[in-house]
Design an enzyme around this catalytic site. Structure first.
Site, PDB file in Angstrom:
ATOM      1  N   CYS A 104     -40.138 -47.911 -31.756  1.00  0.00           N
ATOM      2  CA  CYS A 104     -39.959 -48.925 -30.708  1.00  0.00           C
ATOM      3  C   CYS A 104     -40.081 -50.205 -31.548  1.00  0.00           C
ATOM      4  CB  CYS A 104     -41.210 -48.886 -29.787  1.00  0.00           C
ATOM      5  SG  CYS A 104     -40.922 -47.494 -28.875  1.00  0.00           S
ATOM      6  N   CYS A 164     -50.892 -55.731 -38.928  1.00  0.00           N
ATOM      7  CA  CYS A 164     -49.305 -55.173 -39.112  1.00  0.00           C
ATOM      8  C   CYS A 164     -48.509 -55.946 -39.730  1.00  0.00           C
ATOM      9  CB  CYS A 164     -48.959 -54.995 -37.697  1.00  0.00           C
ATOM     10  SG  CYS A 164     -47.390 -54.185 -37.443  1.00  0.00           S
ATOM     11  N   HIS A 173     -48.641 -49.469 -34.883  1.00  0.00           N
ATOM     12  CA  HIS A 173     -47.071 -49.842 -34.695  1.00  0.00           C
ATOM     13  C   HIS A 173     -46.429 -48.525 -34.622  1.00  0.00           C
ATOM     14  CE1 HIS A 173     -43.932 -52.525 -35.907  1.00  0.00           C
ATOM     15  NE2 HIS A 173     -43.422 -51.728 -36.419  1.00  0.00           N
ATOM     16  N   CYS A 174     -45.526 -48.702 -33.712  1.00  0.00           N
ATOM     17  CA  CYS A 174     -44.483 -47.832 -33.799  1.00  0.00           C
ATOM     18  C   CYS A 174     -43.187 -48.025 -34.430  1.00  0.00           C
ATOM     19  CB  CYS A 174     -44.043 -47.414 -32.154  1.00  0.00           C
ATOM     20  SG  CYS A 174     -42.805 -46.057 -31.687  1.00  0.00           S
ATOM     21  N   LYS A 176     -54.250 -56.379 -35.415  1.00  0.00           N
ATOM     22  CA  LYS A 176     -54.298 -55.179 -34.686  1.00  0.00           C
ATOM     23  C   LYS A 176     -55.585 -55.134 -33.744  1.00  0.00           C
ATOM     24  CE  LYS A 176     -51.357 -52.053 -37.098  1.00  0.00           C
ATOM     25  NZ  LYS A 176     -51.131 -50.715 -37.804  1.00  0.00           N
ATOM     26  N   CYS A 219     -46.135 -52.927 -32.038  1.00  0.00           N
ATOM     27  CA  CYS A 219     -47.451 -52.670 -32.214  1.00  0.00           C
ATOM     28  C   CYS A 219     -47.804 -52.182 -30.427  1.00  0.00           C
ATOM     29  CB  CYS A 219     -48.535 -53.647 -32.541  1.00  0.00           C
ATOM     30  SG  CYS A 219     -48.436 -53.884 -34.333  1.00  0.00           S
ATOM     31  N   HIS A 279     -45.674 -41.639 -29.827  1.00  0.00           N
ATOM     32  CA  HIS A 279     -44.232 -42.027 -29.217  1.00  0.00           C
ATOM     33  C   HIS A 279     -43.599 -40.601 -28.991  1.00  0.00           C
ATOM     34  CE1 HIS A 279     -40.442 -43.878 -29.091  1.00  0.00           C
ATOM     35  NE2 HIS A 279     -40.096 -42.865 -29.391  1.00  0.00           N
ATOM     36  N   CYS A 280     -43.099 -40.566 -27.400  1.00  0.00           N
ATOM     37  CA  CYS A 280     -42.551 -39.414 -27.082  1.00  0.00           C
ATOM     38  C   CYS A 280     -41.084 -39.572 -26.763  1.00  0.00           C
ATOM     39  CB  CYS A 280     -43.336 -39.264 -25.512  1.00  0.00           C
ATOM     40  SG  CYS A 280     -42.752 -37.946 -24.755  1.00  0.00           S
TER      41      CYS A 280
END
Length: 288
Positions: free
Chosen positions: A132, A115, A128-129, A122, A135, A142-143
């Site tokens: 947010c 990452c 990775h988000c 990883k 990782c 993602h919600c």
């Protein structure tokens, strides 16, 4: 004096989806309770003038509906507040480490997945988000509705949110039909009649969407796939040479809902493990 930057998770754009959910659920619950359950329970009406059948029906519906709503709210809160899991901040996962844990997923070149934002290696199924900014272990997606990522740590709570949202809306829709039908001939304020129809329609729309969503996530769970893996493959069937984390239906379910079937539908006892090791040891290595 310089202003402090607003935290990304507290920006209005991130808060709106959860607030919308709270508004919809609050509307359905309040209308259902005040205009459907309370008239059935006939509180304040002398016992001699009560419809015993309606009171019994109202009592049963009140117990079931309030239990379902309570479970939904508990699961929703836990899905929002529980960390989905992050890559450990230990030397072996930092870039340049001489003792990197073995993984099955690698780049096309055969190199380890890294990452570039977190500066870490990883683990398998980790992504990775950018919302947010971390990782996430076994990241599903993602919600925005829970203002959180769905990953290894809170996957069960998210799944139960969908289960209880679908169940609650379906139950409310079919039971409130009685009051909606009665409102056609009953003398009541037009606003009350409108609110009953609104409650019915919201429950129908939300219930239908949640049932479809539940079917999709159930299929993913039974095949040991995440939403990201499904989107990458474009199908529920894994291609040859790609990582296969399928351990059979029973093991796949326990990987999400936990090892004890009696607790599967309760917001406790999440899946065991560390969120970094999955599947069979003899499965082929991924090239991504």
């Amino acid at each position: 004096m310089a202003k402090k930057p607003i935290r990304d998770d507290l920006k209005l754009s991130n808060l709106l989806p959860p607030l919308f959910i709270c508004l919809v659920i609050g509307t359905i619950w309040s209308v259902y309770t005040c205009l459907h359950l309370l008239p059935l329970l006939q509180i304040g009406v002398p016992a001699a003038f009560q419809d015993v059948s309606a009171v019994r029906r109202g009592s049963l519906q009140a117990m079931i509906s309030q239990l379902l709503v309570s479970l939904f709210l508990t699961c929703y809160t836990r899905a929002c507040l529980t960390s989905p899991g992050e890559v450990p901040d230990t030397p072996e996962w930092r870039l340049g480490s001489a003792h990197v844990p073995s993984t099955r997923e690698v780049k096309n070149t055969g190199e380890r997945r890294i990452c570039k934002w977190c500066m870490k290696y990883k683990p398998d199924r980790c992504h990775h988000c950018r919302v947010c900014k971390t990782c996430v272990l076994k990241m599903d997606h993602h919600c925005p509705w829970i203002m959180n990522c769905v990953g290894w740590g809170n996957h069960k709570f998210f799944f139960l949110v969908v289960v209880y949202a679908a169940t609650t809306c379906t139950f409310i829709f079919f039971t409130v039909l009685e009051s909606v039908a009665a409102s056609v001939d009953k003398d009541m304020p037009h606003l009350n009649r409108f609110l009953l129809v609104l409650c019915m329609m919201l429950a129908f729309i939300m219930g239908t969407l949640m049932i479809i969503f539940l079917g999709f996530h159930t299929c993913l769970m039974l095949r040991a796939m995440t939403t990201i893996e499904f989107c990458e493959k474009g199908t529920m069937v894994r291609a040859a040479g790609t990582p296969n984390y399928d351990r059979g239906v029973w093991e796949n379910v326990t990987q999400v809902l936990g090892p004890r079937p009696l607790l599967w539908l309760l917001p406790t006892d999440p899946a065991r493990g560390d969120g970094m090791h999955f599947g069979r040891l003899d499965d082929p290595v991924s090239e991504q």
